[in-house]
Scaffold this motif. Structure first.
Motif, PDB file in Angstrom:
ATOM      1  N   SER A 255      31.332  -1.641   7.805  1.00 46.07           N
ATOM      2  CA  SER A 255      32.587  -1.175   8.394  1.00 46.07           C
ATOM      3  C   SER A 255      33.413  -0.403   7.369  1.00 46.07           C
ATOM      4  O   SER A 255      33.266  -0.599   6.167  1.00 46.07           O
ATOM      5  CB  SER A 255      33.375  -2.354   8.951  1.00 46.07           C
ATOM      6  OG  SER A 255      33.664  -3.264   7.931  1.00 46.07           O
ATOM      7  N   PRO A 256      34.305   0.465   7.854  1.00 45.34           N
ATOM      8  CA  PRO A 256      35.096   1.302   6.946  1.00 45.34           C
ATOM      9  C   PRO A 256      35.925   0.510   5.936  1.00 45.34           C
ATOM     10  O   PRO A 256      35.836   0.744   4.745  1.00 45.34           O
ATOM     11  CB  PRO A 256      35.986   2.099   7.897  1.00 45.34           C
ATOM     12  CG  PRO A 256      35.240   2.118   9.178  1.00 45.34           C
ATOM     13  CD  PRO A 256      34.506   0.805   9.250  1.00 45.34           C
TER      14      PRO A 256
ATOM     15  N   ASN B 148      41.435  14.895  10.814  1.00 49.70           N
ATOM     16  CA  ASN B 148      40.635  13.673  10.930  1.00 49.70           C
ATOM     17  C   ASN B 148      41.056  12.920  12.196  1.00 49.70           C
ATOM     18  O   ASN B 148      42.232  12.632  12.375  1.00 49.70           O
ATOM     19  CB  ASN B 148      40.863  12.796   9.697  1.00 49.70           C
ATOM     20  CG  ASN B 148      39.959  11.586   9.675  1.00 49.70           C
ATOM     21  OD1 ASN B 148      38.760  11.717   9.566  1.00 49.70           O
ATOM     22  ND2 ASN B 148      40.554  10.408   9.770  1.00 49.70           N
TER      23      ASN B 148
ATOM     24  N   LYS C 199      42.048  12.295   3.524  1.00 48.41           N
ATOM     25  CA  LYS C 199      41.399  12.810   4.718  1.00 48.41           C
ATOM     26  C   LYS C 199      42.073  14.103   5.140  1.00 48.41           C
ATOM     27  O   LYS C 199      43.267  14.294   4.897  1.00 48.41           O
ATOM     28  CB  LYS C 199      41.475  11.779   5.842  1.00 48.41           C
ATOM     29  CG  LYS C 199      40.753  10.482   5.527  1.00 48.41           C
ATOM     30  CD  LYS C 199      41.030   9.442   6.595  1.00 48.41           C
ATOM     31  CE  LYS C 199      40.532   8.092   6.172  1.00 48.41           C
ATOM     32  NZ  LYS C 199      41.351   7.459   5.152  1.00 48.41           N
TER      33      LYS C 199
ATOM     34  N   TYR D 255      37.884   2.964   2.837  1.00 49.50           N
ATOM     35  CA  TYR D 255      37.980   4.151   3.683  1.00 49.50           C
ATOM     36  C   TYR D 255      39.440   4.521   3.926  1.00 49.50           C
ATOM     37  O   TYR D 255      39.789   5.696   3.924  1.00 49.50           O
ATOM     38  CB  TYR D 255      37.253   3.916   5.010  1.00 49.50           C
ATOM     39  CG  TYR D 255      37.339   5.086   5.949  1.00 49.50           C
ATOM     40  CD1 TYR D 255      36.578   6.230   5.737  1.00 49.50           C
ATOM     41  CD2 TYR D 255      38.187   5.052   7.047  1.00 49.50           C
ATOM     42  CE1 TYR D 255      36.658   7.311   6.595  1.00 49.50           C
ATOM     43  CE2 TYR D 255      38.269   6.126   7.913  1.00 49.50           C
ATOM     44  CZ  TYR D 255      37.505   7.249   7.683  1.00 49.50           C
ATOM     45  OH  TYR D 255      37.579   8.324   8.533  1.00 49.50           O
ATOM     46  N   GLU D 256      40.274   3.524   4.122  1.00 53.60           N
ATOM     47  CA  GLU D 256      41.691   3.783   4.385  1.00 53.60           C
ATOM     48  C   GLU D 256      42.357   4.496   3.212  1.00 53.60           C
ATOM     49  O   GLU D 256      43.279   5.285   3.405  1.00 53.60           O
ATOM     50  CB  GLU D 256      42.426   2.479   4.712  1.00 53.60           C
ATOM     51  CG  GLU D 256      42.018   1.864   6.030  1.00 53.60           C
ATOM     52  CD  GLU D 256      42.166   2.798   7.204  1.00 53.60           C
ATOM     53  OE1 GLU D 256      43.178   3.539   7.278  1.00 53.60           O
ATOM     54  OE2 GLU D 256      41.253   2.814   8.052  1.00 53.60           O
TER      55      GLU D 256
ATOM     56  N   ASN E 188      41.257   6.485  13.869  1.00 50.14           N
ATOM     57  CA  ASN E 188      40.160   5.516  13.772  1.00 50.14           C
ATOM     58  C   ASN E 188      39.742   4.955  15.131  1.00 50.14           C
ATOM     59  O   ASN E 188      38.563   4.709  15.356  1.00 50.14           O
ATOM     60  CB  ASN E 188      40.543   4.374  12.827  1.00 50.14           C
ATOM     61  CG  ASN E 188      40.587   4.829  11.389  1.00 50.14           C
ATOM     62  OD1 ASN E 188      40.096   5.892  11.024  1.00 50.14           O
ATOM     63  ND2 ASN E 188      41.223   4.026  10.557  1.00 50.14           N
ATOM     64  N   TRP E 189      40.685   4.746  16.038  1.00 48.73           N
ATOM     65  CA  TRP E 189      40.373   4.149  17.334  1.00 48.73           C
ATOM     66  C   TRP E 189      39.449   5.035  18.172  1.00 48.73           C
ATOM     67  O   TRP E 189      38.779   4.539  19.078  1.00 48.73           O
ATOM     68  CB  TRP E 189      41.642   3.827  18.120  1.00 48.73           C
ATOM     69  CG  TRP E 189      42.454   5.040  18.487  1.00 48.73           C
ATOM     70  CD1 TRP E 189      43.535   5.533  17.826  1.00 48.73           C
ATOM     71  CD2 TRP E 189      42.246   5.900  19.611  1.00 48.73           C
ATOM     72  NE1 TRP E 189      44.007   6.661  18.445  1.00 48.73           N
ATOM     73  CE2 TRP E 189      43.220   6.906  19.553  1.00 48.73           C
ATOM     74  CE3 TRP E 189      41.323   5.939  20.647  1.00 48.73           C
ATOM     75  CZ2 TRP E 189      43.312   7.929  20.492  1.00 48.73           C
ATOM     76  CZ3 TRP E 189      41.406   6.964  21.596  1.00 48.73           C
ATOM     77  CH2 TRP E 189      42.398   7.933  21.504  1.00 48.73           C
TER      78      TRP E 189
END
Length: 154
Positions: free
Chosen positions: A25-26, A39, A35, A30-31, A42-43
């Motif tokens: 998982s990110p 981008n 970006k 990732y957060e 996320n949802w």
């Protein structure tokens, strides 16, 4: 009934491929990445991949019904394996550079599927078009994030 049972196998194969997103998982790493402004939120990734995996499963099933197991199904399996591996490289190893190289291989595997599916099942081929479009977008996103963060972002 027995004709529909293999469709469940194709859904199961796609579900197993999709599981890589849950396994790798990110997370916080990732957060923290820089970006691009474009981008997606996320949802959006979960529903987008959900629809795509349904289409990929049905595409594989349609081709299998017409041609059985052969080159087209081998290519189909290859793209599923490559799809699974991307999350492991990008999120698991935190290597956007390796993930991008792997994504290029995935893109060509999907393209090969499209060409292999075309003479067997036009619907099967058509169902793969949104997949390659999304992977093309994901490739551009992966490349942009690599440029913004480097090959081994901390």
């Amino acid at each position: 009934m027995s004709e529909w049972l293999p469709l469940g196998g194709f859904f199961l194969a796609c579900f197993a491929t999709a599981a890589s997103g849950a396994i790798f998982s990110p997370g916080e790493w990732y957060e923290r990445l820089k970006k691009p402004w474009w981008n997606p939120p996320n949802w959006l990734f979960g529903p987008a991949w959900g629809v795509l995996f349904i289409m990929i499963a049905v595409a594989g099933w349609l081709v299998w019904r017409q041609a059985g197991f052969g080159l087209a199904m081998w290519l189909y399996g290859l793209q599923l394996v490559l799809n699974f591996a991307w999350s492991a490289l990008f999120f698991g190893l935190k290597r956007p550079d390796l993930a991008l190289y792997e994504l290029i291989a995935l893109w060509f595997a999907i393209l090969a599927c499209i060409f292999a599916f075309a003479p067997i099942s036009p619907w099967g081929m058509a169902l793969m078009i949104p997949y390659i479009a999304w992977v093309s977008f994901a490739g551009w996103l992966n490349y942009t994030m690599l440029r913004l963060n480097g090959p081994r972002p901390a």
